[in-house]
Motif scaffolding. Structure first.
Motif, PDB file in Angstrom:
ATOM      1  N   LEU A 232       9.502  16.160  -1.845  1.00 44.28           N
ATOM      2  CA  LEU A 232       9.517  14.782  -1.354  1.00 44.28           C
ATOM      3  C   LEU A 232       9.243  13.782  -2.471  1.00 44.28           C
ATOM      4  CD1 LEU A 232       7.720  15.166   2.081  1.00 44.28           C
ATOM      5  CD2 LEU A 232      10.163  15.242   1.560  1.00 44.28           C
ATOM      6  N   LYS A 233       8.361  14.136  -3.396  1.00 43.53           N
ATOM      7  CA  LYS A 233       8.070  13.225  -4.497  1.00 43.53           C
ATOM      8  C   LYS A 233       9.310  12.999  -5.363  1.00 43.53           C
ATOM      9  CE  LYS A 233       3.121  14.240  -4.737  1.00 43.53           C
ATOM     10  NZ  LYS A 233       2.044  14.991  -5.451  1.00 43.53           N
ATOM     11  N   LYS A 234      10.085  14.033  -5.572  1.00 51.44           N
ATOM     12  CA  LYS A 234      11.313  13.878  -6.362  1.00 51.44           C
ATOM     13  C   LYS A 234      12.331  13.016  -5.619  1.00 51.44           C
ATOM     14  CE  LYS A 234      11.105  17.898  -9.388  1.00 51.44           C
ATOM     15  NZ  LYS A 234      11.853  19.011  -9.986  1.00 51.44           N
ATOM     16  N   VAL A 235      12.420  13.240  -4.308  1.00 55.07           N
ATOM     17  CA  VAL A 235      13.345  12.440  -3.510  1.00 55.07           C
ATOM     18  C   VAL A 235      12.933  10.971  -3.534  1.00 55.07           C
ATOM     19  CG1 VAL A 235      14.229  12.026  -1.183  1.00 55.07           C
ATOM     20  CG2 VAL A 235      13.996  14.367  -2.023  1.00 55.07           C
ATOM     21  N   GLU A 236      11.634  10.712  -3.333  1.00 57.55           N
ATOM     22  CA  GLU A 236      11.130   9.340  -3.321  1.00 57.55           C
ATOM     23  C   GLU A 236      11.304   8.656  -4.669  1.00 57.55           C
ATOM     24  OE1 GLU A 236       7.176  10.115  -2.086  1.00 57.55           O
ATOM     25  OE2 GLU A 236       7.711  10.438   0.010  1.00 57.55           O
ATOM     26  N   ALA A 237      11.288   9.443  -5.753  1.00 62.73           N
ATOM     27  CA  ALA A 237      11.465   8.888  -7.096  1.00 62.73           C
ATOM     28  C   ALA A 237      12.929   8.698  -7.462  1.00 62.73           C
ATOM     29  CB  ALA A 237      10.796   9.797  -8.129  1.00 62.73           C
ATOM     30  N   GLY A 238      13.827   9.080  -6.561  1.00 62.26           N
ATOM     31  CA  GLY A 238      15.248   8.903  -6.808  1.00 62.26           C
ATOM     32  C   GLY A 238      15.861   9.975  -7.685  1.00 62.26           C
ATOM     33  N   GLU A 239      15.164  11.083  -7.891  1.00 63.24           N
ATOM     34  CA  GLU A 239      15.715  12.166  -8.704  1.00 63.24           C
ATOM     35  C   GLU A 239      16.804  12.904  -7.937  1.00 63.24           C
ATOM     36  OE1 GLU A 239      12.874  14.715 -10.612  1.00 63.24           O
ATOM     37  OE2 GLU A 239      11.348  13.143 -10.681  1.00 63.24           O
TER      38      GLU A 239
ATOM     39  N   ASN B 120       0.820  -1.220   0.000  1.00 56.90           N
ATOM     40  CA  ASN B 120       0.000   0.000   0.000  1.00 56.90           C
ATOM     41  C   ASN B 120       0.848   1.262   0.000  1.00 56.90           C
ATOM     42  OD1 ASN B 120      -2.426  -1.410  -0.027  1.00 56.90           O
ATOM     43  ND2 ASN B 120      -2.578  -1.478   2.210  1.00 56.90           N
ATOM     44  N   GLY B 121       2.131   1.135   0.320  1.00 59.00           N
ATOM     45  CA  GLY B 121       3.057   2.258   0.225  1.00 59.00           C
ATOM     46  C   GLY B 121       2.705   3.444   1.100  1.00 59.00           C
ATOM     47  N   GLN B 122       2.186   3.186   2.283  1.00 65.76           N
ATOM     48  CA  GLN B 122       1.803   4.280   3.164  1.00 65.76           C
ATOM     49  C   GLN B 122       3.033   4.909   3.826  1.00 65.76           C
ATOM     50  OE1 GLN B 122      -1.952   5.146   3.570  1.00 65.76           O
ATOM     51  NE2 GLN B 122      -1.165   4.401   1.622  1.00 65.76           N
ATOM     52  N   LEU B 123       3.108   6.240   3.781  1.00 64.57           N
ATOM     53  CA  LEU B 123       4.284   6.929   4.287  1.00 64.57           C
ATOM     54  C   LEU B 123       4.501   6.700   5.774  1.00 64.57           C
ATOM     55  CD1 LEU B 123       3.958  10.325   2.381  1.00 64.57           C
ATOM     56  CD2 LEU B 123       5.537   8.451   1.895  1.00 64.57           C
ATOM     57  N   ALA B 124       3.423   6.508   6.522  1.00 60.96           N
ATOM     58  CA  ALA B 124       3.541   6.276   7.964  1.00 60.96           C
ATOM     59  C   ALA B 124       3.499   4.802   8.320  1.00 60.96           C
ATOM     60  CB  ALA B 124       2.432   7.033   8.713  1.00 60.96           C
ATOM     61  N   GLY B 125       3.567   3.932   7.320  1.00 55.50           N
ATOM     62  CA  GLY B 125       3.489   2.503   7.584  1.00 55.50           C
ATOM     63  C   GLY B 125       4.563   2.002   8.530  1.00 55.50           C
ATOM     64  N   TYR B 126       5.703   2.670   8.520  1.00 53.28           N
ATOM     65  CA  TYR B 126       6.825   2.254   9.359  1.00 53.28           C
ATOM     66  C   TYR B 126       6.478   2.272  10.850  1.00 53.28           C
ATOM     67  CZ  TYR B 126      11.647   2.147  11.109  1.00 53.28           C
ATOM     68  OH  TYR B 126      12.812   1.812  11.748  1.00 53.28           O
ATOM     69  N   TYR B 127       5.532   3.113  11.236  1.00 56.31           N
ATOM     70  CA  TYR B 127       5.194   3.243  12.658  1.00 56.31           C
ATOM     71  C   TYR B 127       4.507   1.985  13.207  1.00 56.31           C
ATOM     72  CZ  TYR B 127       6.521   8.126  12.449  1.00 56.31           C
ATOM     73  OH  TYR B 127       7.239   9.285  12.305  1.00 56.31           O
TER      74      TYR B 127
ATOM     75  N   SER C 285      16.987   5.620  11.216  1.00 58.13           N
ATOM     76  CA  SER C 285      17.093   4.160  11.224  1.00 58.13           C
ATOM     77  C   SER C 285      17.026   3.633   9.791  1.00 58.13           C
ATOM     78  CB  SER C 285      15.982   3.540  12.070  1.00 58.13           C
ATOM     79  OG  SER C 285      14.715   3.796  11.495  1.00 58.13           O
ATOM     80  N   THR C 286      17.604   2.476   9.563  1.00 58.60           N
ATOM     81  CA  THR C 286      17.585   1.875   8.229  1.00 58.60           C
ATOM     82  C   THR C 286      16.141   1.658   7.781  1.00 58.60           C
ATOM     83  OG1 THR C 286      19.683   0.762   8.686  1.00 58.60           O
ATOM     84  CG2 THR C 286      18.350  -0.083   6.863  1.00 58.60           C
ATOM     85  N   GLY C 287      15.767   2.286   6.681  1.00 57.57           N
ATOM     86  CA  GLY C 287      14.398   2.191   6.186  1.00 57.57           C
ATOM     87  C   GLY C 287      13.408   3.044   6.942  1.00 57.57           C
ATOM     88  N   GLY C 288      13.879   3.989   7.761  1.00 53.46           N
ATOM     89  CA  GLY C 288      12.990   4.853   8.534  1.00 53.46           C
ATOM     90  C   GLY C 288      12.017   5.601   7.650  1.00 53.46           C
ATOM     91  N   SER C 289      10.822   5.882   8.180  1.00 53.28           N
ATOM     92  CA  SER C 289       9.744   6.461   7.374  1.00 53.28           C
ATOM     93  C   SER C 289      10.094   7.810   6.776  1.00 53.28           C
ATOM     94  CB  SER C 289       8.477   6.588   8.226  1.00 53.28           C
ATOM     95  OG  SER C 289       8.704   7.462   9.319  1.00 53.28           O
ATOM     96  N   SER C 290      10.937   8.581   7.433  1.00 51.56           N
ATOM     97  CA  SER C 290      11.319   9.898   6.919  1.00 51.56           C
ATOM     98  C   SER C 290      12.822  10.001   6.714  1.00 51.56           C
ATOM     99  CB  SER C 290      10.827  10.997   7.866  1.00 51.56           C
ATOM    100  OG  SER C 290       9.416  11.013   7.920  1.00 51.56           O
ATOM    101  N   ASN C 291      13.460   8.875   6.497  1.00 51.59           N
ATOM    102  CA  ASN C 291      14.888   8.825   6.197  1.00 51.59           C
ATOM    103  C   ASN C 291      15.060   9.024   4.692  1.00 51.59           C
ATOM    104  OD1 ASN C 291      17.591   8.214   5.830  1.00 51.59           O
ATOM    105  ND2 ASN C 291      17.544   6.326   7.031  1.00 51.59           N
ATOM    106  N   TYR C 292      14.911  10.250   4.248  1.00 48.51           N
ATOM    107  CA  TYR C 292      14.914  10.555   2.814  1.00 48.51           C
ATOM    108  C   TYR C 292      16.316  10.583   2.210  1.00 48.51           C
ATOM    109  CZ  TYR C 292       9.988  11.727   3.225  1.00 48.51           C
ATOM    110  OH  TYR C 292       8.636  11.658   3.438  1.00 48.51           O
ATOM    111  N   TYR C 293      17.344  10.460   3.015  1.00 42.00           N
ATOM    112  CA  TYR C 293      18.715  10.581   2.533  1.00 42.00           C
ATOM    113  C   TYR C 293      19.416   9.230   2.472  1.00 42.00           C
ATOM    114  CZ  TYR C 293      17.363  12.210   7.078  1.00 42.00           C
ATOM    115  OH  TYR C 293      16.644  12.393   8.232  1.00 42.00           O
ATOM    116  N   GLY C 294      18.747   8.154   2.948  1.00 47.50           N
ATOM    117  CA  GLY C 294      19.284   6.812   2.810  1.00 47.50           C
ATOM    118  C   GLY C 294      20.359   6.450   3.814  1.00 47.50           C
ATOM    119  N   TYR C 295      20.327   7.058   4.995  1.00 45.51           N
ATOM    120  CA  TYR C 295      21.317   6.741   6.024  1.00 45.51           C
ATOM    121  C   TYR C 295      21.070   5.347   6.596  1.00 45.51           C
ATOM    122  CZ  TYR C 295      23.936   7.046  10.427  1.00 45.51           C
ATOM    123  OH  TYR C 295      24.797   6.827  11.485  1.00 45.51           O
ATOM    124  N   SER C 296      22.151   4.611   6.844  1.00 50.59           N
ATOM    125  CA  SER C 296      22.041   3.281   7.446  1.00 50.59           C
ATOM    126  C   SER C 296      23.302   2.988   8.240  1.00 50.59           C
ATOM    127  CB  SER C 296      21.831   2.212   6.366  1.00 50.59           C
ATOM    128  OG  SER C 296      21.723   0.931   6.946  1.00 50.59           O
TER     129      SER C 296
END
Length: 544
Positions: A428-435, A128-135, A460-471
Motif C-alpha cells: 500500500l505504501k508503494k501504491v500511495e507513493a505512486g510507484e 493529517n492524511g488519515q487513511l479513514a478520513g474519507y468516512y 468512488s472518486t477519491g474513495g479511501s481505499s480506491n488505490y487504482y484511481g477509478y473515477s
C-alpha cells in the motif's frame, strides 16, 4: 476495510486480512506471565490509530482496546454499545448521540462527547492524511477541512483548508452531541460502527489537533482491554483487562496478539499449542486440518471479497477491453476448487452475499471464463505483453497468484509474473507513493453491513481505499442518490445501478468470496470468528 491475510483487504481485507521461520520472536514465556490469557495470531498492523486504520489486522487489535458506539447483531442490524441512544430527525440528516454514563478510558479519563468530537475532527482534517478520513465526508463541514487545489497543480501547491473542525459536530452536553450530515443518510447509525468513529482521550493529543508522539505504539482506548507495554512491531501486542470496565466484560484477562508474516508458521504453532486461535488456516494446510485439530477446525461465514485492482493511470490498462479480457481469461471455479478445497467461492459480483442487495452474477459475461473471446478482445485492444501482479507474502497468496498467472498465460498468450512484497502495508505504501507495482492483489472485509460499503470506499472518486484511481461521475451520482433514498429498498436499487457501471468499466477483477476457516488450541473454548473476521474476544475463554 482492507483485509489482512487470505482472510482487511483491504485491504484483507479483508483486509483489505496481516522471522526467518515466519513468526514473531515473542515466546510462550511472554504469555505465561499473563494469567488467564490467550494468544491470537494476526499480521503486522499498518496503524493502531483508529482514524488511520483501514485494514483487518489493525482493526482486530483495536477491537480489544476500544468500545464502539454500535455493533451488529446476527441480522446485521446495529445495536447500541457505548451509545445509550442514537436518534435521527425526520429527515435522517441530524443525528443525536447520547453516551452511556460512567465510561472511562484505560488511563482513567472520563469518556465525554468532546472525546468523539476531537477524534473525528482530527480524522477529517485533510492535512493529517488519515487513511479513514474519507468516512467523515458525509458530515457537514468536511469539504472546508480539505486542501483546495483549484488549478490541479498538485498537493504541494494546494491552498490550506479553511476550517479545522467539522461544523456538523455539535456538543449538547458532556454526554450528548449531534452530527449534522451534508445530505440525509438513513444508514448513518450503521456507519458509526466502523473503527474510525472510536473516541480518543485528551492524552492522545500533545496540543489541540496534534497526536502525541508515541501514542500509536501504546494507544489508550475506552474498551475492555488496555495495552501492556508497547506495540512490539513484527512481534506482538499484549493487552490486559481493564479493571471495573462498565461495558461487556471479557472472560479472559489478557490477550497476546502474536504477529506472523507466514501463515504456515502460524499454523505449525497452532498445532503445537503455541498460538490459541488462527483466524485463517492457509490453503496448504486445509487438507490436514481436520486430522490435526479435530472439532477445533471450524468454518463460519464472513464478508471477504478478494479482487485484483488495475493501475488505471497506466496507459496500458486505460482501455476497458484490456481489463475485461483479463477477467474473462480466468477460470475462477477451477482456481477455487483446486486451491481452497471449498473454503472460498468464485466471485462474479462486486458485493458480498452477506449484505442486502447482493445479486449473483451481476458482473455478467465479464466474469465468465471465455478464453476465446478474452484473447480476441485483448488483441483488439493491444494489451501489454507482460503483466505484473503485486501481492503480500504474509497472506499465503503465492499459490493463487501463480495459478492466476498460469491461466492468463494460457488464455491470452502473454507473460504474467507475480511480484512479492513482505507485508500488505509495504504494498500500500508503494501504491500511495505512486510507484509502479502493476496489478494489485487486494481484498475487502466490510466495515458496516451495507451494500454501499462495498462501493463507496473502493470505487468512488477519491474513495479511501480506491488505490487504482477509478473515477466515474455517473457511479458517484448513483451512490449519492442511494445514500439519500428514504427507504432501504430505494437505496439498494440505486446502489445496484452503480454496481452495473462497475460491471461495464471493470476497474477491478472480482475473484473470490471467502469464509472464515479457523482453528483453535485445546487451551480455549467458545471460539467464534464473525463476518468481520474478528475473534469474539468477549466470549472466548480458557478451558478448565
Amino acid at each position: 476495510m482492507l483485509g489482512k491475510r487470505p482472510w482487511k483487504m483491504a485491504v484483507g481485507v479483508a483486509a483489505i486480512a496481516l522471522l526467518a521461520a515466519g513468526c514473531s520472536s515473542g515466546s510462550s514465556d511472554d504469555t505465561e506471565a499473563l494469567p488467564n490469557s490467550v494468544v491470537i495470531g494476526v499480521g503486522e498492523p499498518e496503524h493502531l490509530l483508529p482514524t488511520d486504520t483501514t485494514e483487518a489486522n489493525g482493526s482486530e487489535v483495536l477491537a480489544s482496546l476500544y468500545y464502539p458506539l454500535v455493533k451488529f447483531d446476527s441480522k446485521n442490524e446495529p445495536q447500541l454499545v457505548a451509545a445509550e441512544s442514537i436518534t435521527p430527525d425526520k429527515t435522517n440528516k441530524t443525528w443525536t448521540i447520547k453516551l452511556k454514563p460512567d465510561f472511562t478510558f484505560s488511563n482513567g479519563e472520563p469518556v465525554t462527547a468532546d472525546n468523539y468530537i476531537s477524534a473525528w475532527n482530527y480524522g477529517a482534517y485533510g492535512p493529517n492524511g488519515q487513511l479513514a478520513g474519507y468516512y467523515f465526508a458525509r458530515i457537514q463541514g468536511y469539504a472546508a477541512m480539505q486542501p483546495v487545489d483549484p488549478d490541479g497543480d498538485g498537493p504541494e501547491k494546494a491552498k490550506a483548508p479553511t476550517a479545522t473542525k467539522l461544523s456538523g459536530l455539535q456538543k449538547v452536553n458532556d454526554l450528548t452531541f449531534k452530527v449534522v450530515l451534508s445530505e440525509p443518510f438513513a444508514g448513518w447509525e450503521a456507519v458509526m460502527g466502523y473503527d474510525c468513529f472510536y473516541p480518543l482521550p485528551k492524552a492522545a493529543f500533545s496540543s489541540p489537533g496534534v497526536i502525541a508522539k508515541g501514542f500509536e505504539d501504546a494507544p489508550i482506548g475506552n474498551g475492555p482491554f488496555k495495552m501492556k507495554g508497547k506495540w512490539e512491531h513484527d512481534q506482538q501486542i499484549q493487552v490486559e483487562k481493564v479493571a471495573d470496565f462498565k461495558g461487556q466484560v471479557p472472560k479472559v484477562d489478557a490477550i497476546t496478539w502474536r504477529i506472523y508474516q507466514d501463515l504456515g508458521a502460524e499454523y505449525a504453532d497452532l498445532v503445537a499449542g503455541n498460538v490459541d486461535v488462527q483466524t485463517q488456516i492457509p490453503v496448504e494446510n486445509l487438507s490436514a486440518a481436520s486430522a490435526d485439530l479435530g472439532t477445533r477446525f471450524q468454518k463460519s461465514p464472513n464478508s471477504l471479497f478478494q479482487f485484483i485492482g488495475f493501475p488505471l493511470k497506466d496507459p496500458q490498462f486505460k482501455d476497458p477491453r484490456v481489463r475485461r479480457a483479463i477477467s474473462m481469461a480466468l477460470n475462477r471455479q477451477e482456481m477455487t476448487d483446486q486451491l481452497s478445497l471449498g473454503s472460498q467461492s468464485p466471485a462474479t459480483s462486486f458485493v458480498s452475499p452477506v449484505v442486502d442487495g447482493y445479486r449473483p452474477d451481476s458482473c455478467g459475461e465479464n466474469c465468465l471464463y471465455n478464453p476465446t473471446k478474452a484473447k480476441q478482445l485483448y488483441q483488439q485492444a493491444n494489451g501489454p505483453r507482460t503483466i505484473t501482479v503485486t501481492y503480500n507474502t504474509d497472506g499465503g497468496y503465492k499459490p493463487w497468484i501463480d495459478a492466476m498467472c498460469n491461466q492468463i498465460k494460457a488464455s491470452l498468450g502473454i507473460n504474467c509474473v507475480g511480484h512479492a512484497e513482505a507485508k500488505l502495508p509495504d504494498v500500500l505504501k508503494k501504491v500511495e507513493a505512486g510507484e509502479s507495482v502493476g496489478l494489485i492483489r487486494l481484498a475487502w472485509v466490510m466495515d458496516y453491513p451495507l451494500m454501499e460499503d462495498y462501493l463507496t470506499p473502493l470505487y468512488s472518486t477519491g474513495g479511501s481505499s480506491n488505490y487504482y484511481g477509478y473515477s466515474n461521475s455517473s457511479f458517484d451520482s448513483l451512490i449519492k442518490e442511494g445514500s439519500e433514498a428514504k427507504t432501504p429498498a430505494g437505496a439498494v436499487k440505486k446502489w445496484q445501478e452503480a454496481e452495473d457501471i462497475l460491471a461495464e468499466d471493470m476497474p477491478v477483477i472480482p475473484l473470490r468470496f471467502g469464509e472464515n476457516v479457523f482453528g483453535y488450541s485445546e487451551k480455549v473454548t467458545n471460539v467464534t470468528v464473525d463476518l468481520f473476521q474478528k475473534v469474539d474476544i468477549y466470549n472466548i475463554e480458557v478451558a478448565d
